[in-house]
Design a protein around this motif. Structure first.
Motif, PDB file in Angstrom:
ATOM      1  N   ILE A  21       0.818  -1.216   0.000  1.00  0.00           N
ATOM      2  CA  ILE A  21       0.000   0.000   0.000  1.00  0.00           C
ATOM      3  C   ILE A  21       0.852   1.267   0.000  1.00  0.00           C
ATOM      4  CG2 ILE A  21      -1.817   1.260   1.208  1.00  0.00           C
ATOM      5  CD1 ILE A  21      -2.790  -1.393   2.325  1.00  0.00           C
ATOM      6  N   LYS A  22       1.859   1.336   0.861  1.00  0.00           N
ATOM      7  CA  LYS A  22       2.707   2.521   0.918  1.00  0.00           C
ATOM      8  C   LYS A  22       3.430   2.767  -0.408  1.00  0.00           C
ATOM      9  CE  LYS A  22       6.559   4.611   3.450  1.00  0.00           C
ATOM     10  NZ  LYS A  22       7.513   4.450   4.579  1.00  0.00           N
ATOM     11  N   PRO A  23       4.069   1.754  -1.025  1.00  0.00           N
ATOM     12  CA  PRO A  23       4.704   1.998  -2.334  1.00  0.00           C
ATOM     13  C   PRO A  23       3.714   2.483  -3.388  1.00  0.00           C
ATOM     14  CG  PRO A  23       5.490  -0.059  -1.394  1.00  0.00           C
ATOM     15  CD  PRO A  23       4.356   0.397  -0.529  1.00  0.00           C
ATOM     16  N   ALA A  24       2.500   1.908  -3.385  1.00  0.00           N
ATOM     17  CA  ALA A  24       1.485   2.335  -4.352  1.00  0.00           C
ATOM     18  C   ALA A  24       1.089   3.787  -4.103  1.00  0.00           C
ATOM     19  CB  ALA A  24       0.266   1.432  -4.266  1.00  0.00           C
ATOM     20  N   ALA A  25       0.984   4.169  -2.826  1.00  0.00           N
ATOM     21  CA  ALA A  25       0.628   5.549  -2.491  1.00  0.00           C
ATOM     22  C   ALA A  25       1.721   6.513  -2.934  1.00  0.00           C
ATOM     23  CB  ALA A  25       0.389   5.674  -0.986  1.00  0.00           C
ATOM     24  N   VAL A  27       3.768   6.071  -5.487  1.00  0.00           N
ATOM     25  CA  VAL A  27       3.637   6.171  -6.943  1.00  0.00           C
ATOM     26  C   VAL A  27       2.479   7.101  -7.308  1.00  0.00           C
ATOM     27  CG1 VAL A  27       3.075   4.900  -9.053  1.00  0.00           C
ATOM     28  CG2 VAL A  27       4.659   3.911  -7.377  1.00  0.00           C
ATOM     29  N   TYR A  28       1.390   6.961  -6.579  1.00  0.00           N
ATOM     30  CA  TYR A  28       0.209   7.808  -6.800  1.00  0.00           C
ATOM     31  C   TYR A  28       0.560   9.281  -6.650  1.00  0.00           C
ATOM     32  CZ  TYR A  28      -4.405   9.831  -5.669  1.00  0.00           C
ATOM     33  OH  TYR A  28      -5.533  10.618  -5.614  1.00  0.00           O
ATOM     34  N   VAL A  29       1.323   9.609  -5.606  1.00  0.00           N
ATOM     35  CA  VAL A  29       1.714  11.003  -5.362  1.00  0.00           C
ATOM     36  C   VAL A  29       2.667  11.500  -6.443  1.00  0.00           C
ATOM     37  CG1 VAL A  29       2.991  12.521  -3.794  1.00  0.00           C
ATOM     38  CG2 VAL A  29       1.326  10.896  -2.880  1.00  0.00           C
ATOM     39  N   ASN A  30       3.598  10.638  -6.846  1.00  0.00           N
ATOM     40  CA  ASN A  30       4.616  11.048  -7.820  1.00  0.00           C
ATOM     41  C   ASN A  30       4.091  11.146  -9.246  1.00  0.00           C
ATOM     42  OD1 ASN A  30       6.619  11.194  -5.836  1.00  0.00           O
ATOM     43  ND2 ASN A  30       7.155   9.031  -6.061  1.00  0.00           N
ATOM     44  N   VAL A  31       3.081  10.341  -9.560  1.00  0.00           N
ATOM     45  CA  VAL A  31       2.589  10.271 -10.937  1.00  0.00           C
ATOM     46  C   VAL A  31       1.383  11.178 -11.174  1.00  0.00           C
ATOM     47  CG1 VAL A  31       1.536   8.750 -12.669  1.00  0.00           C
ATOM     48  CG2 VAL A  31       3.488   7.949 -11.317  1.00  0.00           C
ATOM     49  N   VAL A  32       0.466  11.209 -10.222  1.00  0.00           N
ATOM     50  CA  VAL A  32      -0.774  11.974 -10.407  1.00  0.00           C
ATOM     51  C   VAL A  32      -0.557  13.427  -9.970  1.00  0.00           C
ATOM     52  CG1 VAL A  32      -3.217  12.148  -9.778  1.00  0.00           C
ATOM     53  CG2 VAL A  32      -2.131   9.892  -9.997  1.00  0.00           C
ATOM     54  N   SER A  34      -0.977  17.147  -8.501  1.00  0.00           N
ATOM     55  CA  SER A  34      -1.631  17.520  -7.240  1.00  0.00           C
ATOM     56  C   SER A  34      -3.058  18.017  -7.457  1.00  0.00           C
ATOM     57  CB  SER A  34      -0.808  18.585  -6.507  1.00  0.00           C
ATOM     58  OG  SER A  34      -0.684  19.752  -7.306  1.00  0.00           O
ATOM     59  N   PHE A  35      -3.296  18.749  -8.539  1.00  0.00           N
ATOM     60  CA  PHE A  35      -4.658  19.266  -8.752  1.00  0.00           C
ATOM     61  C   PHE A  35      -5.640  18.138  -9.057  1.00  0.00           C
ATOM     62  CE2 PHE A  35      -3.077  19.133 -13.086  1.00  0.00           C
ATOM     63  CZ  PHE A  35      -4.185  18.783 -13.849  1.00  0.00           C
ATOM     64  N   VAL A  36      -5.140  17.062  -9.680  1.00  0.00           N
ATOM     65  CA  VAL A  36      -5.993  15.902  -9.930  1.00  0.00           C
ATOM     66  C   VAL A  36      -6.291  15.189  -8.615  1.00  0.00           C
ATOM     67  CG1 VAL A  36      -6.189  13.678 -11.103  1.00  0.00           C
ATOM     68  CG2 VAL A  36      -5.151  15.624 -12.280  1.00  0.00           C
ATOM     69  N   ARG A  37      -5.257  15.051  -7.766  1.00  0.00           N
ATOM     70  CA  ARG A  37      -5.460  14.413  -6.462  1.00  0.00           C
ATOM     71  C   ARG A  37      -6.442  15.214  -5.620  1.00  0.00           C
ATOM     72  NH1 ARG A  37       0.198  14.380  -6.309  1.00  0.00           N
ATOM     73  NH2 ARG A  37       0.183  15.584  -4.372  1.00  0.00           N
ATOM     74  N   ARG A 155      -9.750   5.753  -3.381  1.00  0.00           N
ATOM     75  CA  ARG A 155      -9.942   6.322  -2.049  1.00  0.00           C
ATOM     76  C   ARG A 155      -8.883   5.813  -1.083  1.00  0.00           C
ATOM     77  NH1 ARG A 155     -15.774   5.652   0.543  1.00  0.00           N
ATOM     78  NH2 ARG A 155     -15.169   3.455   0.474  1.00  0.00           N
ATOM     79  N   THR A 156      -8.564   4.524  -1.168  1.00  0.00           N
ATOM     80  CA  THR A 156      -7.533   3.943  -0.302  1.00  0.00           C
ATOM     81  C   THR A 156      -6.183   4.574  -0.566  1.00  0.00           C
ATOM     82  OG1 THR A 156      -8.726   1.835  -0.249  1.00  0.00           O
ATOM     83  CG2 THR A 156      -6.402   1.804   0.378  1.00  0.00           C
ATOM     84  N   LEU A 157      -5.822   4.719  -1.837  1.00  0.00           N
ATOM     85  CA  LEU A 157      -4.544   5.325  -2.191  1.00  0.00           C
ATOM     86  C   LEU A 157      -4.481   6.782  -1.733  1.00  0.00           C
ATOM     87  CD1 LEU A 157      -3.823   3.989  -5.804  1.00  0.00           C
ATOM     88  CD2 LEU A 157      -2.583   3.436  -3.696  1.00  0.00           C
ATOM     89  N   ASP A 158      -5.583   7.499  -1.937  1.00  0.00           N
ATOM     90  CA  ASP A 158      -5.605   8.908  -1.556  1.00  0.00           C
ATOM     91  C   ASP A 158      -5.474   9.062  -0.046  1.00  0.00           C
ATOM     92  OD1 ASP A 158      -6.182  11.772  -2.475  1.00  0.00           O
ATOM     93  OD2 ASP A 158      -7.713  11.500  -0.940  1.00  0.00           O
ATOM     94  N   LEU A 159      -6.175   8.214   0.710  1.00  0.00           N
ATOM     95  CA  LEU A 159      -6.083   8.262   2.167  1.00  0.00           C
ATOM     96  C   LEU A 159      -4.664   7.960   2.630  1.00  0.00           C
ATOM     97  CD1 LEU A 159      -7.379   8.418   4.988  1.00  0.00           C
ATOM     98  CD2 LEU A 159      -7.954   5.996   4.760  1.00  0.00           C
ATOM     99  N   ARG A 160      -4.069   6.914   2.072  1.00  0.00           N
ATOM    100  CA  ARG A 160      -2.704   6.534   2.478  1.00  0.00           C
ATOM    101  C   ARG A 160      -1.701   7.587   2.060  1.00  0.00           C
ATOM    102  NH1 ARG A 160       1.126   6.097   4.687  1.00  0.00           N
ATOM    103  NH2 ARG A 160       2.398   4.272   5.238  1.00  0.00           N
TER     104      ARG A 160
END
Length: 210
Positions: A21-25, A27-32, A34-37, A155-160
């Motif tokens: 979960i942490k590695p996926a989160a 990646v989510y932060v680095n790839v997506v 901030s305005f999309v998040r 939602r899980t990725l965004d929360l983490r």
């Protein structure tokens, strides 16, 4: 009273978080962008306001229910389905409510602290309330299974992702992260039930009563 079991599940959850979960989160932060998040966070929050509105009504909190209804209406109509949080700019406060809080409002004691596999900290009361919260989750109302699963994963990725620094700090600063998380969760839940104003004579020993 369930600490031995809780610690085992906590360690399991921590291992899953570390490996997946942490590695996926990250990646989510680095790839997506901030305005999309931010837009995704707002959209998820708008869906969550629907269930908060229902629980505010169950707790006879008329003003909170009305404000939640107005938030959903304004953000859905003028905020592109909730992607833009217009309601906050209009100073319509978000009131997060769930069925566990509703049970607490009507006098149901928290019961023992329990750690749930993958889901994390809870109490017996919140665990009993979980199936109702699950059914009341607006995301679960989407007919298409792929859409539901995608939204839950996002939602899980965004929360983490929002907890990346917090979790690392807790692990680094706490001699016993399990105890820190337990105590922080129990205090937060009592504040949630009493809207930030728990009674001065509240007996926290009730939380760990068998």
């Amino acid at each position: 009273p369930w600490e031995s079991m809780n610690r085992s599940i906590y360690n399991f959850n921590d291992a899953v978080d570390t490996v997946a979960i942490k590695p996926a989160a990250k990646v989510y932060v680095n790839v997506v962008p901030s305005f999309v998040r931010t837009g995704l966070y707002n959209f998820m929050g708008n869906l969550g306001d629907v269930w908060s509105m229902a629980n505010s009504a169950l707790q006879l909190k008329g003003q909170h229910a009305v404000e939640s209804f107005m938030r959903v209406s304004v953000n859905t109509v003028f905020g592109l389905g909730g992607v833009l949080d217009i309601a906050t700019e209009m100073r319509l406060e978000r009131h997060k409510e769930d069925f566990g809080q509703t049970l607490g409002y009507w006098g149901v004691k928290p019961g023992p602290y329990v750690v749930l596999p993958l889901l994390g900290p809870s109490t017996l009361r919140d665990t009993v309330a979980f199936p109702v919260d699950y059914k009341g989750d607006a995301i679960r109302q989407f007919d298409d299974q792929a859409t539901r699963n995608s939204l839950v994963a996002l939602r899980t990725l965004d929360l983490r992702a929002n907890l990346l620094k917090t979790v690392d700090t807790v692990k680094e600063a706490s001699l016993d992260p399990y105890s820190f998380v337990r105590d922080a969760y129990l205090q937060k839940r009592e504040n949630d039930v009493y809207d930030g104003n728990p009674p001065s004579d509240f007996d926290y020993s009730d939380i760990d009563a068998p």
